[in-house]
Design an enzyme around this catalytic site. Sequence first.
Site, PDB file in Angstrom:
ATOM      1  CG  ASN A 186     -12.238  -0.224   3.862  1.00 15.26           C
ATOM      2  OD1 ASN A 186     -12.634  -0.500   4.988  1.00 15.26           O
ATOM      3  ND2 ASN A 186     -11.072   0.349   3.631  1.00 15.26           N
ATOM      4  CG  HIS A 194      -8.515  -2.927  -2.357  1.00 14.24           C
ATOM      5  ND1 HIS A 194      -9.437  -2.233  -3.134  1.00 14.24           N
ATOM      6  CD2 HIS A 194      -8.380  -2.220  -1.218  1.00 14.24           C
ATOM      7  CE1 HIS A 194      -9.823  -1.153  -2.480  1.00 14.24           C
ATOM      8  NE2 HIS A 194      -9.193  -1.129  -1.308  1.00 14.24           N
ATOM      9  CG  HIS A 228      -6.955  -2.872   3.197  1.00 18.23           C
ATOM     10  ND1 HIS A 228      -6.197  -1.740   2.971  1.00 18.23           N
ATOM     11  CD2 HIS A 228      -8.165  -2.621   2.619  1.00 18.23           C
ATOM     12  CE1 HIS A 228      -6.914  -0.842   2.313  1.00 18.23           C
ATOM     13  NE2 HIS A 228      -8.110  -1.351   2.086  1.00 18.23           N
ATOM     14  CD  GLU A 252      -9.298   6.705   0.179  1.00 23.41           C
ATOM     15  OE1 GLU A 252      -8.230   6.548  -0.443  1.00 23.41           O
ATOM     16  OE2 GLU A 252      -9.379   7.221   1.303  1.00 23.41           O
ATOM     17  CB  VAL A 253      -9.101   1.810  -5.041  1.00 25.72           C
ATOM     18  CG1 VAL A 253      -8.834   1.157  -6.392  1.00 25.72           C
ATOM     19  CG2 VAL A 253      -8.035   2.854  -4.724  1.00 25.72           C
ATOM     20  CG  ASP A 297      -2.039   1.003   1.111  1.00 21.10           C
ATOM     21  OD1 ASP A 297      -3.202   0.580   0.999  1.00 21.10           O
ATOM     22  OD2 ASP A 297      -1.755   2.231   1.111  1.00 21.10           O
ATOM     23  CB  ILE A 298       0.981   4.128  -2.313  1.00 24.37           C
ATOM     24  CG1 ILE A 298       2.115   4.977  -2.853  1.00 24.37           C
ATOM     25  CG2 ILE A 298      -0.280   4.940  -2.112  1.00 24.37           C
ATOM     26  CD1 ILE A 298       1.887   5.478  -4.277  1.00 24.37           C
TER      27      ILE A 298
HETATM   28  P1  AMP Z   1      -9.679   1.507   0.231  1.00 26.55           P
HETATM   29  O1  AMP Z   1      -9.869   2.729   1.068  1.00 26.55           O
HETATM   30  O2  AMP Z   1     -10.115   0.235   0.911  1.00 26.55           O
HETATM   31  O3  AMP Z   1     -10.280   1.672  -1.151  1.00 26.55           O
HETATM   32  O4  AMP Z   1      -8.124   1.348   0.065  1.00 26.55           O
HETATM   33  C1  AMP Z   1      -7.419   1.823  -1.036  1.00 26.55           C
HETATM   34  C2  AMP Z   1      -5.974   1.737  -0.665  1.00 26.55           C
HETATM   35  O5  AMP Z   1      -5.217   1.851  -1.860  1.00 26.55           O
HETATM   36  C3  AMP Z   1      -5.512   2.855   0.275  1.00 26.55           C
HETATM   37  O6  AMP Z   1      -4.978   2.282   1.466  1.00 26.55           O
HETATM   38  C4  AMP Z   1      -4.449   3.578  -0.547  1.00 26.55           C
HETATM   39  O7  AMP Z   1      -3.368   4.014   0.242  1.00 26.55           O
HETATM   40  C5  AMP Z   1      -4.038   2.533  -1.562  1.00 26.55           C
HETATM   41  N1  AMP Z   1      -3.516   3.039  -2.822  1.00 26.55           N
HETATM   42  C6  AMP Z   1      -4.038   4.025  -3.610  1.00 26.55           C
HETATM   43  N2  AMP Z   1      -3.280   4.196  -4.710  1.00 26.55           N
HETATM   44  C7  AMP Z   1      -2.266   3.301  -4.624  1.00 26.55           C
HETATM   45  C8  AMP Z   1      -1.140   3.001  -5.459  1.00 26.55           C
HETATM   46  N3  AMP Z   1      -0.909   3.656  -6.600  1.00 26.55           N
HETATM   47  N4  AMP Z   1      -0.294   2.021  -5.054  1.00 26.55           N
HETATM   48  C9  AMP Z   1      -0.516   1.365  -3.890  1.00 26.55           C
HETATM   49  N5  AMP Z   1      -1.550   1.593  -3.082  1.00 26.55           N
HETATM   50  C10 AMP Z   1      -2.411   2.560  -3.421  1.00 26.55           C
END
Ligand code: AMP
Length: 105
Positions: A85, A98, A100, A93-94, A28-29
């Site tokens: 999530n 995924h 975690h 957010e994405v 995770d970034i």
């Molecule tokens: P969520 O809030 O469950 O959608 O988690 C999305 C996660 O993706 C967050 O913890 C972000 O920090 C992570 N994230 C977003 N962009 C990237 C990226 N380019 N590379 C790695 N992780 C990312």
Amino acid sequence: MCIFCKIINKEIPSDFLFENGDVVAFKDIHPKAKTHILIVPKKHIETIKDLKEDEADEVLVGKMVLVAQDIAKGLKLDGYQLLFNVGRSAGQEVMHIHLHLMSHQ
Ligand code: AMP
Ligand code: ZN
């Protein structure tokens, strides 16, 4: 194409820990724990709510958990959290499923 699809296609660089035909895992970034890894299916599915009750999706989710277990074993993590999530109102957010994997170890 979504950001995780771009990572899967190597259009955006990422710190990969695992890849097979169905699943990738990368760091995770913005880590929220000492170890914070995302386990992501190659198939673009927006949320857990979009999973179908068919064998393909059952197997896919099972594989994601087993990849998490395998990575945790490789990192010698004793305890860890696995979290989905689900939906924007829960903090997703994405919009590409995924899992975690987080640990304070
Ligand atoms: P969520 O809030 O469950 O959608 O988690 C999305 C996660 O993706 C967050 O913890 C972000 O920090 C992570 N994230 C977003 N962009 C990237 C990226 N380019 N590379 C790695 N992780 C990312
Ligand atoms: Zn995607």
